[in-house]
Structure formats: C-alpha cells, structure tokens
Design a protein around this motif. Structure first.
Motif, PDB file in Angstrom:
ATOM      1  N   PRO A  23       0.725  -1.265  -0.101  1.00 55.16           N
ATOM      2  CA  PRO A  23       0.137   0.139   0.053  1.00 55.16           C
ATOM      3  C   PRO A  23       0.879   1.152   0.007  1.00 55.16           C
ATOM      4  N   CYS A  24       0.332   2.399  -0.600  1.00 50.83           N
ATOM      5  CA  CYS A  24       1.004   3.494  -0.652  1.00 50.83           C
ATOM      6  C   CYS A  24       0.041   4.660  -0.543  1.00 50.83           C
ATOM      7  N   GLY A  25       0.412   5.918  -0.301  1.00 50.90           N
ATOM      8  CA  GLY A  25      -0.452   7.160  -0.159  1.00 50.90           C
ATOM      9  C   GLY A  25      -0.429   7.889  -1.284  1.00 50.90           C
ATOM     10  N   LEU A  26      -0.934   9.104  -1.012  1.00 47.26           N
ATOM     11  CA  LEU A  26      -1.146  10.145  -2.094  1.00 47.26           C
ATOM     12  C   LEU A  26       0.531  10.855  -2.271  1.00 47.26           C
ATOM     13  N   GLY A  27       1.321  10.810  -1.369  1.00 51.86           N
ATOM     14  CA  GLY A  27       2.641  11.114  -1.391  1.00 51.86           C
ATOM     15  C   GLY A  27       3.589  10.352  -2.207  1.00 51.86           C
ATOM     16  N   ALA A  28       3.403   9.020  -2.071  1.00 50.05           N
ATOM     17  CA  ALA A  28       4.090   8.259  -3.086  1.00 50.05           C
ATOM     18  C   ALA A  28       3.523   8.229  -4.496  1.00 50.05           C
ATOM     19  N   ARG A  29       2.322   8.541  -4.600  1.00 57.27           N
ATOM     20  CA  ARG A  29       1.707   8.728  -5.845  1.00 57.27           C
ATOM     21  C   ARG A  29       1.766   9.928  -6.675  1.00 57.27           C
ATOM     22  N   ASP A  30       1.958  10.939  -5.841  1.00 57.23           N
ATOM     23  CA  ASP A  30       2.576  12.097  -6.433  1.00 57.23           C
ATOM     24  C   ASP A  30       4.101  12.227  -6.943  1.00 57.23           C
ATOM     25  N   THR A  31       4.749  11.205  -5.993  1.00 56.84           N
ATOM     26  CA  THR A  31       6.251  11.368  -6.351  1.00 56.84           C
ATOM     27  C   THR A  31       6.401  10.388  -7.624  1.00 56.84           C
ATOM     28  N   LEU A  32       5.708   9.666  -7.767  1.00 58.73           N
ATOM     29  CA  LEU A  32       5.751   8.558  -8.869  1.00 58.73           C
ATOM     30  C   LEU A  32       5.232   9.337 -10.339  1.00 58.73           C
ATOM     31  N   ARG A  33       4.218  10.000 -10.253  1.00 57.49           N
ATOM     32  CA  ARG A  33       3.639  10.847 -11.329  1.00 57.49           C
ATOM     33  C   ARG A  33       4.782  11.808 -11.526  1.00 57.49           C
ATOM     34  N   LEU A  34       5.356  12.670 -10.631  1.00 58.84           N
ATOM     35  CA  LEU A  34       6.429  13.583 -11.038  1.00 58.84           C
ATOM     36  C   LEU A  34       7.589  13.045 -11.662  1.00 58.84           C
ATOM     37  N   GLU A  35       7.957  11.671 -11.229  1.00 58.52           N
ATOM     38  CA  GLU A  35       9.410  11.143 -11.978  1.00 58.52           C
ATOM     39  C   GLU A  35       8.963  11.165 -13.475  1.00 58.52           C
ATOM     40  N   ALA A  36       7.659  10.612 -13.662  1.00 61.13           N
ATOM     41  CA  ALA A  36       7.075  10.431 -14.976  1.00 61.13           C
ATOM     42  C   ALA A  36       6.783  11.512 -15.877  1.00 61.13           C
ATOM     43  N   ALA A  37       6.955  12.586 -15.109  1.00 59.90           N
ATOM     44  CA  ALA A  37       6.252  14.286 -15.535  1.00 59.90           C
ATOM     45  C   ALA A  37       4.948  14.154 -16.110  1.00 59.90           C
ATOM     46  N   MET A  38       4.092  13.423 -15.250  1.00 59.26           N
ATOM     47  CA  MET A  38       2.848  13.674 -15.733  1.00 59.26           C
ATOM     48  C   MET A  38       2.139  14.721 -14.874  1.00 59.26           C
ATOM     49  N   PRO A  39       1.264  15.321 -15.559  1.00 54.75           N
ATOM     50  CA  PRO A  39       0.388  16.329 -15.024  1.00 54.75           C
ATOM     51  C   PRO A  39      -0.582  16.258 -14.095  1.00 54.75           C
ATOM     52  N   LEU A  40      -0.774  16.961 -12.840  1.00 53.46           N
ATOM     53  CA  LEU A  40      -1.896  16.751 -11.788  1.00 53.46           C
ATOM     54  C   LEU A  40      -2.685  17.999 -12.081  1.00 53.46           C
ATOM     55  N   TYR A  41      -3.985  17.806 -12.193  1.00 53.17           N
ATOM     56  CA  TYR A  41      -4.857  18.646 -12.176  1.00 53.17           C
ATOM     57  C   TYR A  41      -4.862  19.865 -10.853  1.00 53.17           C
ATOM     58  N   SER A  42      -4.804  20.967 -10.974  1.00 53.82           N
ATOM     59  CA  SER A  42      -4.522  22.105  -9.976  1.00 53.82           C
ATOM     60  C   SER A  42      -3.126  22.147  -9.739  1.00 53.82           C
ATOM     61  N   HIS A  43      -2.262  21.330 -10.381  1.00 52.47           N
ATOM     62  CA  HIS A  43      -0.836  21.895 -10.316  1.00 52.47           C
ATOM     63  C   HIS A  43      -0.065  22.335 -11.578  1.00 52.47           C
ATOM     64  N   GLU A  44      -0.240  21.246 -12.792  1.00 46.53           N
ATOM     65  CA  GLU A  44       0.338  21.534 -13.987  1.00 46.53           C
ATOM     66  C   GLU A  44      -0.730  22.209 -15.100  1.00 46.53           C
ATOM     67  N   LEU A  45      -2.034  21.824 -14.776  1.00 50.84           N
ATOM     68  CA  LEU A  45      -3.253  22.019 -15.574  1.00 50.84           C
ATOM     69  C   LEU A  45      -4.440  22.437 -14.723  1.00 50.84           C
ATOM     70  N   SER A  46      -4.973  23.635 -15.026  1.00 48.01           N
ATOM     71  CA  SER A  46      -6.017  23.959 -14.268  1.00 48.01           C
ATOM     72  C   SER A  46      -6.830  25.227 -14.879  1.00 48.01           C
ATOM     73  N   GLU A  47      -7.755  25.766 -14.349  1.00 49.52           N
ATOM     74  CA  GLU A  47      -8.493  26.618 -15.001  1.00 49.52           C
ATOM     75  C   GLU A  47      -7.779  27.965 -15.436  1.00 49.52           C
ATOM     76  N   THR A  48      -6.694  28.124 -14.848  1.00 47.17           N
ATOM     77  CA  THR A  48      -5.753  29.118 -15.180  1.00 47.17           C
ATOM     78  C   THR A  48      -4.422  28.721 -15.899  1.00 47.17           C
ATOM     79  N   ILE A  49      -4.158  27.271 -16.156  1.00 44.83           N
ATOM     80  CA  ILE A  49      -3.013  26.729 -17.069  1.00 44.83           C
ATOM     81  C   ILE A  49      -3.815  26.106 -17.967  1.00 44.83           C
ATOM     82  N   ASN A  50      -3.861  26.475 -19.311  1.00 43.80           N
ATOM     83  CA  ASN A  50      -4.304  25.749 -20.148  1.00 43.80           C
ATOM     84  C   ASN A  50      -3.384  24.377 -21.006  1.00 43.80           C
ATOM     85  N   PRO A  51      -4.203  23.512 -21.587  1.00 43.32           N
ATOM     86  CA  PRO A  51      -3.417  22.343 -22.215  1.00 43.32           C
ATOM     87  C   PRO A  51      -2.071  22.833 -22.970  1.00 43.32           C
TER      88      PRO A  51
END
Length: 163
Positions: A23-51
């Motif tokens: 099992p792992c938590g959101l911190g592990a998920r966030d680290t793994l997605r960052l290592e893969a440079a995958m965007p997270l809504y509200s961080h790399e994509l949002s109502e103020t950051i377009n695609p």
C-alpha cells in the motif's frame, strides 16, 4: 488508482495485499507521477493553466470540435507560458516557489520533490514562454537555489512508450 463499487473494496484490498502489493499513499503517487512528468490537475493543469502551456498539445485533436477550441486556436502559436522540467542543483523546490532568471521572476514551481528513485530533487515549473536558458534560480526558504532545465520525463522505464 482503482475505483470499484464500495461493496467490493474490502475484498479487492485484501486480495491485493495477499498478492504482495504494497500500500502507498498520495505522497508516493505524487512522487511517481512527477518522476514520469505526468501533470496533476490543479498543479500543471487548471482553469488558469491551459493544455498548451501544460505541454499537452500533442494530445489535442484539432480536427474535432470541443469546448474551448477557439480560445486555444487563438493562442496556439503564441503561448505566454510553458511547462519545464528541472533538477535542483541545491535544495528542494516545492510547489509555489518562485522561479527567477537574472533576478527577474519568470514563473513558479507547479510540483517539486526529492525523487527517491533518482536520488535528486526534481520538479516542474510554469515559466515565461521565451525562457530558454539552461540554468536558473528558485526561491527556497528565502534563498536562491540553482536549478537547471532537464528533458521530460525524469524517469523512463525500459520498453516504455514515449509520450
């Protein structure tokens, strides 16, 4: 992330544990997605950051009609900002830290952490589209820390599909 009807959640959880899944938590998920440079809504994509700014233009199907298409077409060839990957040469940059070039603020960190896989501090930052220098500085705890632009993704496993 796995979504199942609530009546099956406990059975699935116990089955995964029995198979040896850790099992792992959101911190592990966030680290793994960052290592893969995958965007997270509200961080790399949002109502103020377009695609386009988020570097997701490769997945936009311009042949189809969609909500916001006209607005994106108007800025397609002249984006104001872009998402860059960076490696900290000093310290660890966190979300929201300001990015500077020659003492001028040019953007901010959208995600940043220490990568246990790569054994170094990494992050993504939204900066002015005209920024093309290799090294820059990030404000970390009221001190300027050196960083450099690196290619995305930070980590790519062998035999994986490039995106």
């Amino acid at each position: 992330e796995i979504f199942v009807p609530k009546q099956y959640a406990n059975v699935l959880w116990e089955s995964l544990l029995a198979l040896g899944v850790a099992p792992c938590g959101l911190g592990a998920r966030d680290t793994l997605r960052l290592e893969a440079a995958m965007p997270l809504y509200s961080h790399e994509l949002s109502e103020t950051i377009n695609p386009l700014e988020a570097g997701l233009d490769r997945i936009i199907c311009w042949d189809n009609d969609f909500i916001g298409k006209q607005s994106l077409l108007e800025i397609k060839d002249k984006p104001q900002r872009k998402l860059i990957a960076f490696e900290c040469l000093e310290g660890i940059a966190r979300t929201g830290a300001d990015v500077f070039s020659s003492d001028r603020k040019i953007g901010y960190v959208t995600s940043g952490t220490f990568s246990p896989t790569l054994k170094k501090a990494i992050g993504l930052a939204l900066v002015e589209a005209s920024f093309n220098f290799g090294e820059f500085e990030i404000s970390v705890r009221e001190a300027f820390r050196k960083a450099k632009i690196v290619p995305k993704p930070f980590y790519k496993r062998k035999n994986s599909i490039a995106y």
